[in-house]
Design a protein around this motif. Structure first.
Motif, short mmCIF file in Angstrom:
data_model
loop_
_atom_site.label_atom_id
_atom_site.label_comp_id
_atom_site.label_asym_id
_atom_site.label_seq_id
_atom_site.Cartn_x
_atom_site.Cartn_y
_atom_site.Cartn_z
N PHE A 160 23.83 22.50 68.54
CA PHE A 160 24.97 22.70 68.67
C PHE A 160 26.01 22.26 69.23
O PHE A 160 27.36 21.59 68.51
N VAL A 161 25.86 22.11 70.44
CA VAL A 161 25.77 21.07 71.80
C VAL A 161 26.24 19.58 70.64
O VAL A 161 27.49 19.21 70.84
N LEU A 162 24.70 19.31 70.97
CA LEU A 162 24.87 18.33 70.25
C LEU A 162 25.09 17.56 68.99
O LEU A 162 25.99 16.13 69.05
N GLY A 163 25.56 18.66 67.82
CA GLY A 163 26.42 18.96 67.24
C GLY A 163 27.80 18.53 67.10
O GLY A 163 28.57 17.85 66.21
N VAL A 164 28.63 19.08 67.55
CA VAL A 164 29.76 18.56 68.32
C VAL A 164 30.24 18.01 69.14
O VAL A 164 30.85 16.94 68.66
N SER A 165 29.12 17.36 70.28
CA SER A 165 29.82 16.26 70.47
C SER A 165 29.94 15.11 69.80
O SER A 165 30.49 14.06 69.57
N THR A 166 28.34 14.97 69.04
CA THR A 166 28.73 14.22 68.60
C THR A 166 29.22 14.42 66.91
O THR A 166 30.56 12.72 66.56
N SER A 167 30.24 14.70 66.62
CA SER A 167 30.95 15.06 65.16
C SER A 167 32.61 15.26 66.13
O SER A 167 33.74 14.14 64.92
N ALA A 168 32.60 15.71 66.98
CA ALA A 168 34.24 14.65 68.12
C ALA A 168 33.96 13.43 68.06
O ALA A 168 35.13 13.04 68.18
N ILE A 169 32.97 12.94 68.47
CA ILE A 169 33.07 11.21 68.98
C ILE A 169 33.35 10.18 67.25
O ILE A 169 33.69 9.23 67.92
N LEU A 170 32.55 10.56 66.61
CA LEU A 170 32.65 10.15 65.27
C LEU A 170 34.24 10.48 64.89
O LEU A 170 34.76 9.21 64.16
N VAL A 261 26.39 5.75 68.63
CA VAL A 261 26.99 4.33 68.19
C VAL A 261 29.24 5.06 67.92
O VAL A 261 29.44 3.99 68.01
N GLY A 262 29.00 5.87 67.42
CA GLY A 262 30.44 6.98 68.04
C GLY A 262 30.69 6.29 69.48
O GLY A 262 32.28 6.10 68.89
N LEU A 263 30.68 6.65 70.69
CA LEU A 263 30.81 6.60 71.17
C LEU A 263 30.70 4.75 71.74
O LEU A 263 32.00 4.17 72.42
N ALA A 264 30.43 4.08 71.24
CA ALA A 264 30.39 2.36 71.35
C ALA A 264 31.39 2.00 70.27
O ALA A 264 32.67 0.98 70.48
N VAL A 265 31.93 2.68 68.95
CA VAL A 265 32.72 2.19 68.22
C VAL A 265 34.44 2.77 68.84
O VAL A 265 35.46 1.93 69.14
N THR A 266 34.48 3.32 69.52
CA THR A 266 35.26 4.39 70.47
C THR A 266 35.64 3.63 71.51
O THR A 266 36.49 3.27 71.76
N ARG A 267 35.19 2.99 72.34
CA ARG A 267 34.91 2.20 73.55
C ARG A 267 35.90 0.50 73.00
O ARG A 267 36.13 0.60 73.83
#
Length: 277
Positions: A160-170, A261-267
């Protein structure tokens, strides 16, 4: 006051502003009826429809019978994370870019990390509420037996925690894809919908063609749904997964890769003001 204490004070102020933004974002989220329905209530509505429509069917085997509620709950849990995070944030932030909200925020003292804390915190709050509602409806309305073993709930917590974090960043990363706030819904919702259909949310993953299973395995939703199935389905059903096991290590690795990947794209791409504005 020492020089070293200044960064600490600034960090504390950033966190406090971020927590204040969480409260603001949650209130705003629930005031938007369409967003609340299509990302917050949508998995609950589908779980209810599927559970009622297939209430007379055994979706398991003769040796391991499975109700419709038990069959669809893991997928709806994973889909809820995707909708609350990726779909909701991508559309919301794209709209804020289009209507000038981000431009106005750029002229305030609000730090960028505080803005992100507010957005991600909102996804965590709504995700927790959504998961709780799904569990209550499955148990109370459809008499589904929930796991009683503590070792089952540990994977639920980290998936849940990893999924929420990944979905939010993406979601933040994808917010730059629509060319305008008006086109955000048309661009983002089809992406989320296709991912749900190929990731074992609405259809049994083993029922999909092998090539489509391989395609789905590239994306995080398939692994999030698989992690949730490991919590709520009997152990015998692990043999129906692509590798014949729950493969929780794979769930963690692939989802974490997409987080990075989401963090890198966001950055690289996120700006308070669009470059073409």
């Amino acid at each position: 006051m020492t020089v070293t204490s200044i960064p600490t004070l600034q960090a504390g102020r950033t966190v406090l502003l971020g927590l204040s933004r969480v409260r603001y974002e949650v209130k705003t989220y629930f005031r938007q009826g369409d967003s609340a329905f299509f990302s917050f209530l949508f998995p609950l509505v589908l779980l209810t429809i599927f559970s009622v429509a297939f209430s007379e069917q055994n979706l398991g085997t003769e040796d391991a019978p499975l109700s419709a509620a038990a069959f669809y709950l893991p997928g709806m849990m994973a889909a809820g994370l995707l909708l609350s995070g990726l779909q909701n944030l991508a559309i919301d932030i794209a709209a804020e870019k289009g209507d000038g909200t981000l431009k106005r925020l750029a002229g305030t003292p609000l730090p960028v990390p505080s803005y992100f804390i507010g957005k991600i915190g909102q996804v965590f709050v709504t995700g927790i509420l959504q998961a709780a509602m799904l569990l209550v409806v499955a148990r109370v309305a459809f008499q589904m037996e929930l796991p009683t073993q503590p070792e089952k709930w540990a994977p639920f917590a980290w998936v849940f925690v990893l999924g929420v974090s990944t979905s939010a960043i993406l979601g933040i990363a994808l917010s730059g894809l629509p060319r305008s706030g008006k086109s955000a819904t048309a661009v983002i919702i089809p992406i989320a919908l296709v991912l749900q259909f190929i990731s074992g949310v609405y259809l049994g993953f083993s029922q999909l063609p092998e090539w489509l299973q391989t395609v789905a395995s590239v994306f995080p939703l398939k692994w999030m749904a698989q992690g949730m199935r490991s919590v709520f389905l009997p152990e015998d059903f692990a043999s129906l997964e692509q590798g014949g096991t729950w493969d929780l290590a794979g769930v963690a690795i692939v989802t974490a890769i997409w987080l990075v990947v989401g963090l890198a794209v966001t950055r690289m791409t996120f700006r308070w003001i669009r470059k073409d504005s």
